[in-house]
Write a protein that holds these residues in place. Sequence first.
Motif, PDB file in Angstrom:
ATOM      1  N   THR A 115       0.850  -1.191   0.000  1.00  0.00           N
ATOM      2  CA  THR A 115       0.000   0.000   0.000  1.00  0.00           C
ATOM      3  C   THR A 115       0.884   1.238   0.000  1.00  0.00           C
ATOM      4  OG1 THR A 115      -0.107   0.231   2.401  1.00  0.00           O
ATOM      5  CG2 THR A 115      -1.704  -1.260   1.359  1.00  0.00           C
ATOM      6  N   GLU A 116       0.284   2.387  -0.280  1.00  0.00           N
ATOM      7  CA  GLU A 116       1.050   3.630  -0.265  1.00  0.00           C
ATOM      8  C   GLU A 116       1.513   3.983   1.137  1.00  0.00           C
ATOM      9  OE1 GLU A 116      -3.303   5.061  -0.122  1.00  0.00           O
ATOM     10  OE2 GLU A 116      -2.148   3.296  -0.696  1.00  0.00           O
ATOM     11  N   ASN A 117       0.909   3.347   2.163  1.00  0.00           N
ATOM     12  CA  ASN A 117       1.358   3.560   3.537  1.00  0.00           C
ATOM     13  C   ASN A 117       2.555   2.683   3.891  1.00  0.00           C
ATOM     14  OD1 ASN A 117      -0.714   5.448   4.134  1.00  0.00           O
ATOM     15  ND2 ASN A 117      -2.157   3.770   4.486  1.00  0.00           N
ATOM     16  N   GLU A 118       2.701   1.570   3.186  1.00  0.00           N
ATOM     17  CA  GLU A 118       3.818   0.662   3.435  1.00  0.00           C
ATOM     18  C   GLU A 118       5.095   1.091   2.726  1.00  0.00           C
ATOM     19  OE1 GLU A 118       2.391  -3.814   3.851  1.00  0.00           O
ATOM     20  OE2 GLU A 118       1.521  -2.880   2.063  1.00  0.00           O
ATOM     21  N   VAL A 168      -8.441  15.864 -16.508  1.00  0.00           N
ATOM     22  CA  VAL A 168      -8.005  15.024 -15.391  1.00  0.00           C
ATOM     23  C   VAL A 168      -8.132  15.811 -14.096  1.00  0.00           C
ATOM     24  CG1 VAL A 168      -6.061  13.797 -14.353  1.00  0.00           C
ATOM     25  CG2 VAL A 168      -6.446  13.662 -16.828  1.00  0.00           C
ATOM     26  N   LYS A 169      -8.922  15.293 -13.190  1.00  0.00           N
ATOM     27  CA  LYS A 169      -9.159  15.953 -11.907  1.00  0.00           C
ATOM     28  C   LYS A 169      -8.074  15.613 -10.893  1.00  0.00           C
ATOM     29  CE  LYS A 169     -12.695  16.252  -8.254  1.00  0.00           C
ATOM     30  NZ  LYS A 169     -14.026  15.734  -7.816  1.00  0.00           N
ATOM     31  N   GLU A 170      -7.688  14.321 -10.836  1.00  0.00           N
ATOM     32  CA  GLU A 170      -6.735  13.875  -9.816  1.00  0.00           C
ATOM     33  C   GLU A 170      -6.122  12.544 -10.245  1.00  0.00           C
ATOM     34  OE1 GLU A 170      -6.720  12.655  -5.031  1.00  0.00           O
ATOM     35  OE2 GLU A 170      -8.615  13.014  -6.094  1.00  0.00           O
ATOM     36  N   ILE A 171      -4.865  12.348  -9.854  1.00  0.00           N
ATOM     37  CA  ILE A 171      -4.213  11.049 -10.022  1.00  0.00           C
ATOM     38  C   ILE A 171      -3.739  10.612  -8.642  1.00  0.00           C
ATOM     39  CG2 ILE A 171      -2.347   9.747 -11.109  1.00  0.00           C
ATOM     40  CD1 ILE A 171      -2.280  11.796 -13.343  1.00  0.00           C
ATOM     41  N   GLU A 172      -4.199   9.450  -8.180  1.00  0.00           N
ATOM     42  CA  GLU A 172      -3.796   8.986  -6.857  1.00  0.00           C
ATOM     43  C   GLU A 172      -3.188   7.588  -6.938  1.00  0.00           C
ATOM     44  OE1 GLU A 172      -6.812   7.751  -4.014  1.00  0.00           O
ATOM     45  OE2 GLU A 172      -8.378   8.171  -5.500  1.00  0.00           O
ATOM     46  N   VAL A 173      -2.170   7.366  -6.119  1.00  0.00           N
ATOM     47  CA  VAL A 173      -1.549   6.045  -6.034  1.00  0.00           C
ATOM     48  C   VAL A 173      -2.502   5.088  -5.328  1.00  0.00           C
ATOM     49  CG1 VAL A 173       0.364   4.712  -5.081  1.00  0.00           C
ATOM     50  CG2 VAL A 173       0.787   7.001  -5.971  1.00  0.00           C
ATOM     51  N   LEU A 174      -2.686   3.913  -5.911  1.00  0.00           N
ATOM     52  CA  LEU A 174      -3.486   2.876  -5.272  1.00  0.00           C
ATOM     53  C   LEU A 174      -2.596   1.920  -4.488  1.00  0.00           C
ATOM     54  CD1 LEU A 174      -5.988   1.998  -8.154  1.00  0.00           C
ATOM     55  CD2 LEU A 174      -6.467   3.291  -6.058  1.00  0.00           C
ATOM     56  N   TRP A 175      -1.601   1.349  -5.162  1.00  0.00           N
ATOM     57  CA  TRP A 175      -0.678   0.416  -4.537  1.00  0.00           C
ATOM     58  C   TRP A 175       0.461   0.118  -5.506  1.00  0.00           C
ATOM     59  CZ3 TRP A 175      -5.939  -1.019  -5.265  1.00  0.00           C
ATOM     60  CH2 TRP A 175      -6.181  -1.685  -6.453  1.00  0.00           C
ATOM     61  N   ALA A 193       0.310   1.204  -9.460  1.00  0.00           N
ATOM     62  CA  ALA A 193      -1.102   1.331  -9.816  1.00  0.00           C
ATOM     63  C   ALA A 193      -1.666   2.683  -9.389  1.00  0.00           C
ATOM     64  CB  ALA A 193      -1.918   0.211  -9.172  1.00  0.00           C
ATOM     65  N   TYR A 194      -2.406   3.298 -10.298  1.00  0.00           N
ATOM     66  CA  TYR A 194      -3.018   4.601 -10.043  1.00  0.00           C
ATOM     67  C   TYR A 194      -4.508   4.561 -10.375  1.00  0.00           C
ATOM     68  CZ  TYR A 194       1.749   6.520 -10.069  1.00  0.00           C
ATOM     69  OH  TYR A 194       3.070   6.783  -9.801  1.00  0.00           O
ATOM     70  N   LEU A 195      -5.214   5.476  -9.759  1.00  0.00           N
ATOM     71  CA  LEU A 195      -6.596   5.750 -10.132  1.00  0.00           C
ATOM     72  C   LEU A 195      -6.636   7.163 -10.694  1.00  0.00           C
ATOM     73  CD1 LEU A 195      -9.572   4.845 -10.156  1.00  0.00           C
ATOM     74  CD2 LEU A 195      -9.795   5.812  -7.853  1.00  0.00           C
ATOM     75  N   GLU A 223     -12.233  -2.336  -5.446  1.00  0.00           N
ATOM     76  CA  GLU A 223     -13.543  -2.391  -4.798  1.00  0.00           C
ATOM     77  C   GLU A 223     -13.400  -2.292  -3.280  1.00  0.00           C
ATOM     78  OE1 GLU A 223     -17.589  -5.050  -5.214  1.00  0.00           O
ATOM     79  OE2 GLU A 223     -15.689  -6.107  -5.010  1.00  0.00           O
ATOM     80  N   LYS A 224     -12.438  -3.002  -2.718  1.00  0.00           N
ATOM     81  CA  LYS A 224     -12.206  -2.957  -1.273  1.00  0.00           C
ATOM     82  C   LYS A 224     -11.811  -1.550  -0.835  1.00  0.00           C
ATOM     83  CE  LYS A 224     -10.683  -7.779  -1.075  1.00  0.00           C
ATOM     84  NZ  LYS A 224      -9.505  -8.673  -0.931  1.00  0.00           N
ATOM     85  N   ARG A 225     -10.925  -0.924  -1.618  1.00  0.00           N
ATOM     86  CA  ARG A 225     -10.455   0.415  -1.267  1.00  0.00           C
ATOM     87  C   ARG A 225     -11.596   1.421  -1.307  1.00  0.00           C
ATOM     88  NH1 ARG A 225      -5.264   3.392  -2.023  1.00  0.00           N
ATOM     89  NH2 ARG A 225      -5.770   5.610  -2.151  1.00  0.00           N
ATOM     90  N   LEU A 226     -12.427   1.367  -2.349  1.00  0.00           N
ATOM     91  CA  LEU A 226     -13.521   2.324  -2.481  1.00  0.00           C
ATOM     92  C   LEU A 226     -14.549   2.142  -1.375  1.00  0.00           C
ATOM     93  CD1 LEU A 226     -14.013   2.276  -6.358  1.00  0.00           C
ATOM     94  CD2 LEU A 226     -12.949   4.070  -4.976  1.00  0.00           C
ATOM     95  N   LYS A 227     -14.753   0.898  -0.926  1.00  0.00           N
ATOM     96  CA  LYS A 227     -15.680   0.647   0.176  1.00  0.00           C
ATOM     97  C   LYS A 227     -15.152   1.266   1.463  1.00  0.00           C
ATOM     98  CE  LYS A 227     -17.962  -3.575  -1.424  1.00  0.00           C
ATOM     99  NZ  LYS A 227     -18.122  -5.041  -1.223  1.00  0.00           N
ATOM    100  N   VAL A 228     -13.854   1.128   1.700  1.00  0.00           N
ATOM    101  CA  VAL A 228     -13.240   1.722   2.892  1.00  0.00           C
ATOM    102  C   VAL A 228     -13.368   3.239   2.847  1.00  0.00           C
ATOM    103  CG1 VAL A 228     -11.051   2.104   4.083  1.00  0.00           C
ATOM    104  CG2 VAL A 228     -11.656  -0.192   3.311  1.00  0.00           C
TER     105      VAL A 228
END
Length: 228
Positions: free
Chosen positions: A33-36, A136-143, A160-162, A211-216
């Motif tokens: 993850t981006e936190n790891e 493009v509104k935003e680019i964020e790192v997923l993992w 991986a990005y969203l 899907e898991k990330r968006l639910k969180v």
Amino acid sequence: MNQIVKDKMERQIMVVKNDKLFANTPRKRGFYTENEADFEKQILENFEYMKRKDAEINFDYKQPIPYAVVMDENGYIFVYKRWWENSNAGESRLHSKISIWVWGHIEKEEENSQNPVYDTLLREIEEELNIKKDNVKEIEVLWYINNDEDDVNKVHIWVAYLIHIYNNNFDLLDGEIENGEFISLEELKNMINSWNYDVEAWSKILFDNLEKRLKVEWLQDRLNNFTS
């Protein structure tokens, strides 16, 4: 291998030496993850360039491969099918399969940009879908994904990005894409679970984690609204 693919192998692409890439993070197989880990920072501070044909067999280096899911302001995901006939794509095993990710090698032409990783993604979605940078509104790192199990994956690290866009107006400019559309997460989930569609493996993995990330994120937003 046709001439177009041969030419691609001669291009200078971004690589990062493994000891610099994993200097602050233990090397493992699987998702980070981006936190790891902040591999994006390590990449941008330590990259160099090498001919792709050499990078594919040099196990002292990793090729950062940015790939992205494109989501519009309604939460719809871009889904497409690659055209198989006379394709010039380097990975023939992905031809004629349904996918949700846009990706590309980072080439030397991006080296003077502030963030070559982002600019590669922006170039890819413009070249393939005619989605302009101002949409493009935003680019964020997923993992990040590292997998050293085989010779192909030993020389790549996947970032991986969203990509969030304002509207879903697009044109299919890449001849390797047969057709595509923006669909809801529920529609995509039904497609993945159906025997009627040949969804490639990477997209299934991407969707499960997305899907898991968006639910969180949704639950966190609800909690913030409740406590505010």
